[in-house]
Design a protein around this motif. Structure first.
Motif, mmCIF file in Angstrom:
data_model
loop_
_atom_site.group_PDB
_atom_site.id
_atom_site.type_symbol
_atom_site.label_atom_id
_atom_site.label_comp_id
_atom_site.label_asym_id
_atom_site.label_seq_id
_atom_site.Cartn_x
_atom_site.Cartn_y
_atom_site.Cartn_z
ATOM 1 N N GLU A 125 -12.012 -15.350 17.213
ATOM 2 C CA GLU A 125 -11.653 -14.758 18.121
ATOM 3 C C GLU A 125 -11.267 -12.994 17.982
ATOM 4 O O GLU A 125 -10.784 -12.798 18.987
ATOM 5 N N LEU A 126 -11.002 -12.827 16.363
ATOM 6 C CA LEU A 126 -10.862 -11.505 16.332
ATOM 7 C C LEU A 126 -12.120 -10.365 17.588
ATOM 8 O O LEU A 126 -11.704 -9.901 18.137
ATOM 9 N N LYS A 127 -13.215 -10.679 17.063
ATOM 10 C CA LYS A 127 -14.429 -10.557 18.166
ATOM 11 C C LYS A 127 -14.268 -10.826 19.761
ATOM 12 O O LYS A 127 -14.054 -9.218 20.320
ATOM 13 N N GLN A 128 -13.844 -11.338 19.259
ATOM 14 C CA GLN A 128 -13.629 -12.152 21.238
ATOM 15 C C GLN A 128 -12.354 -11.311 22.200
ATOM 16 O O GLN A 128 -12.732 -10.525 22.631
ATOM 17 N N VAL A 129 -10.951 -11.059 21.527
ATOM 18 C CA VAL A 129 -9.935 -10.642 21.506
ATOM 19 C C VAL A 129 -10.087 -9.290 21.918
ATOM 20 O O VAL A 129 -9.879 -7.889 22.926
ATOM 21 N N PHE A 130 -11.066 -8.810 20.888
ATOM 22 C CA PHE A 130 -11.106 -7.044 20.779
ATOM 23 C C PHE A 130 -11.977 -6.510 21.737
ATOM 24 O O PHE A 130 -12.213 -5.560 22.293
ATOM 25 N N SER A 131 -12.927 -7.390 22.043
ATOM 26 C CA SER A 131 -14.195 -7.453 23.016
ATOM 27 C C SER A 131 -13.176 -7.373 24.446
ATOM 28 O O SER A 131 -13.655 -6.203 24.975
ATOM 29 N N TRP A 132 -12.018 -7.881 24.850
ATOM 30 C CA TRP A 132 -11.575 -7.514 25.722
ATOM 31 C C TRP A 132 -10.417 -6.607 25.857
ATOM 32 O O TRP A 132 -10.879 -6.163 27.478
ATOM 33 N N ALA A 249 -22.572 0.572 31.863
ATOM 34 C CA ALA A 249 -23.347 -0.215 30.555
ATOM 35 C C ALA A 249 -21.999 -0.500 29.268
ATOM 36 O O ALA A 249 -22.299 -1.635 29.197
ATOM 37 N N ALA A 250 -21.449 0.582 28.720
ATOM 38 C CA ALA A 250 -20.382 0.466 27.926
ATOM 39 C C ALA A 250 -19.375 -1.165 28.259
ATOM 40 O O ALA A 250 -19.156 -1.479 27.359
ATOM 41 N N THR A 251 -19.145 -0.879 29.610
ATOM 42 C CA THR A 251 -18.213 -1.977 30.305
ATOM 43 C C THR A 251 -18.967 -3.410 30.726
ATOM 44 O O THR A 251 -18.295 -3.901 29.666
ATOM 45 N N ALA A 252 -20.105 -2.966 30.574
ATOM 46 C CA ALA A 252 -21.032 -4.461 30.882
ATOM 47 C C ALA A 252 -20.824 -5.282 29.277
ATOM 48 O O ALA A 252 -20.637 -6.702 29.155
ATOM 49 N N ILE A 253 -21.434 -4.444 28.269
ATOM 50 C CA ILE A 253 -21.559 -5.607 27.064
ATOM 51 C C ILE A 253 -20.389 -5.432 26.654
ATOM 52 O O ILE A 253 -20.731 -6.794 25.447
ATOM 53 N N ARG A 254 -19.869 -4.799 26.879
ATOM 54 C CA ARG A 254 -17.931 -5.502 26.414
ATOM 55 C C ARG A 254 -17.677 -6.521 26.788
ATOM 56 O O ARG A 254 -17.285 -7.760 26.462
ATOM 57 N N LEU A 255 -18.044 -6.766 28.673
ATOM 58 C CA LEU A 255 -18.084 -8.032 29.008
ATOM 59 C C LEU A 255 -18.664 -9.266 29.018
ATOM 60 O O LEU A 255 -18.325 -10.174 28.445
ATOM 61 N N LEU A 256 -19.914 -8.738 28.244
ATOM 62 C CA LEU A 256 -20.318 -10.050 27.781
ATOM 63 C C LEU A 256 -20.029 -10.574 26.360
ATOM 64 O O LEU A 256 -20.183 -11.629 26.038
ATOM 65 N N MET A 257 -19.571 -8.897 25.396
ATOM 66 C CA MET A 257 -18.905 -10.211 23.762
ATOM 67 C C MET A 257 -18.455 -11.337 23.190
ATOM 68 O O MET A 257 -18.862 -11.425 22.521
ATOM 69 N N PRO A 258 -17.326 -11.953 24.429
ATOM 70 C CA PRO A 258 -16.851 -12.032 23.897
ATOM 71 C C PRO A 258 -17.243 -13.626 23.972
ATOM 72 O O PRO A 258 -16.587 -15.077 22.853
ATOM 73 N N TRP A 259 -18.608 -13.593 25.114
ATOM 74 C CA TRP A 259 -19.113 -15.027 24.832
ATOM 75 C C TRP A 259 -21.085 -15.081 23.888
ATOM 76 O O TRP A 259 -21.079 -15.989 22.943
ATOM 77 N N LEU A 260 -20.890 -13.944 23.232
ATOM 78 C CA LEU A 260 -21.719 -13.848 22.185
ATOM 79 C C LEU A 260 -21.336 -13.579 21.041
ATOM 80 O O LEU A 260 -21.818 -13.688 20.302
#
Length: 388
Positions: A125-132, A249-260
């Protein structure tokens, strides 16, 4: 959690967009008034300089007062610092606005990051919330300059400054429905210590060093791509598109990070990103034209954009909960200090040895530094308890 995150992201966007809008508009007005590029450089540096000196006090302030009070202080600081530029837009006043908006954005960022870190349960969850939350600066970096530019063309600088000074007030709406969390305090008998005591932990020192290296990569790319693009004879629009592709590209990968997030380990992501960044920096000086540079920029955006949530997750796991604000303040001071000093260093080095050599040197440092990331461990934080 989703509703709270959406409100917190909106809060950060409002405060950060005020700063990014002024960061574009104030130097533009200074140039049109005949000020030298050196004076404009000083003006730009002030947006980061205030955060260098106020980051640690801001971190302690958020540890004591949580979320709401720091956000309100940030809103008041931004509005009172920005309004004078709408009334009397002269260079000294613009410098005051730069200091105020930078300080407000820095305080708000630390308070919000601390709060979302405490909301999360577990490493995933830490990785997810900080990705958002990492998406918020990308949004504000787009909206702030865009809105400011449109208003300047339609109604002039004063109108743009007035609008930007009112935007932070919308951040107060984002706080509605967000519950303040109980204060976390140290166990009785534990020494508080100074903020620098955090650096006694080898894992924290290693993480700060990694964070500084990767932050410098952002500065290198932002500062030197226009230089190397000019050497290649590229147009301003082509250079802007290259930098824009990096941001997207930086924004796109951060949008994907919560699912990864559940499939990713912090040290693997950070170490791999450092290796990839080193390779891309080695290739940049050989890029023959705009399309090749844009492709490298996209890959670099994916690489560097994936790192921040992992660093934030690691920091929150290895830092005592009652000192999260201090740790975030120390990180902010490091990043903003780099943003103030590194462009001057890169500019001097580029003039002496060439832009390509700067890319290669920074890439070599980051590549060698990847060993620190792959060896990164996350020790358990010291005990804590909830206060009233």
């Amino acid at each position: 959690m989703r509703a709270v995150l959406a409100r917190l992201i909106a809060t950060q966007v409002c405060l950060h967009a005020c700063m990014t809008g002024f960061r574009m508009a104030a130097p533009l007005m200074a140039l049109r008034e005949g000020f030298s590029p050196a004076a404009v450089g000083v003006l730009l540096a002030l947006f980061a300089l205030s955060q260098v000196f106020l980051a640690l006090p801001a971190g302690r302030f958020t540890d004591r007062h949580g979320l709401r009070r720091p956000i309100r202080v940030a809103v008041v600081t931004a509005v009172l610092g920005a309004l004078p530029s709408a009334i009397w837009p002269i260079y000294p006043v613009l410098c005051l606005t730069a200091l105020s908006c930078g300080a407000a954005a820095g305080l708000a960022l630390i308070a919000l990051q601390r709060h979302v870190g405490r909301l999360a349960q577990g490493a995933t969850e830490l990785k997810q919330v900080f990705s958002w939350m990492a998406v918020a600066p990308s949004i504000s970096n787009f909206l702030g300059p865009l809105v400011a530019g449109l208003v300047i063309d339609a109604a002039g600088f004063r109108a743009a400054f007035l609008l930007l000074s009112l935007v932070p007030l919308l951040a107060l709406l984002g706080l509605r429905g967000v519950t303040e969390l109980p204060r976390v305090v140290a166990q009785p008998g534990q020494k508080k210590g100074s903020s620098w005591d955090l650096l006694k932990a080898s894992a924290f020192r290693r993480l700060m060093g990694i964070n500084w290296m990767l932050s410098s990569c952002w500065d290198v790319h932002t500062f030197l791509v226009p230089v190397i693009g000019h050497e290649r004879g590229l147009s301003a629009s082509a250079i802007g598109a290259i930098l824009g592709s990096f941001a997207l590209a930086a924004t796109a990968i951060r949008l994907l990070m919560p699912w990864l997030a559940a499939r990713l380990h912090e040290r693997v992501v950070i170490g791999s990103a450092m290796v990839v960044t080193a390779v891309l920096f080695g290739l940049y000086p050989f890029a023959p034209g705009a399309w090749t540079m844009a492709a490298l920029s996209v890959l670099l955006g994916v690489s560097l954009g994936s790192v921040q949530p992992m660093i934030m997750s690691s920091m929150h796991q290895m830092t005592p909960p009652h000192r999260h604000g201090e740790a975030l303040g120390l990180r902010s001071m490091t990043i903003n200090g780099s943003s103030v000093l590194m462009p001057m260093l890169f500019g001097t080095a580029g003039a002496l040895v060439g832009v390509g050599v700067v890319f290669w040197c920074v890439g070599a440092v980051v590549g060698l530094g990847s060993r620190l990331a792959f060896g990164l461990s996350v020790p358990a934080p010291e005990p804590h308890r909830l206060g009233d």
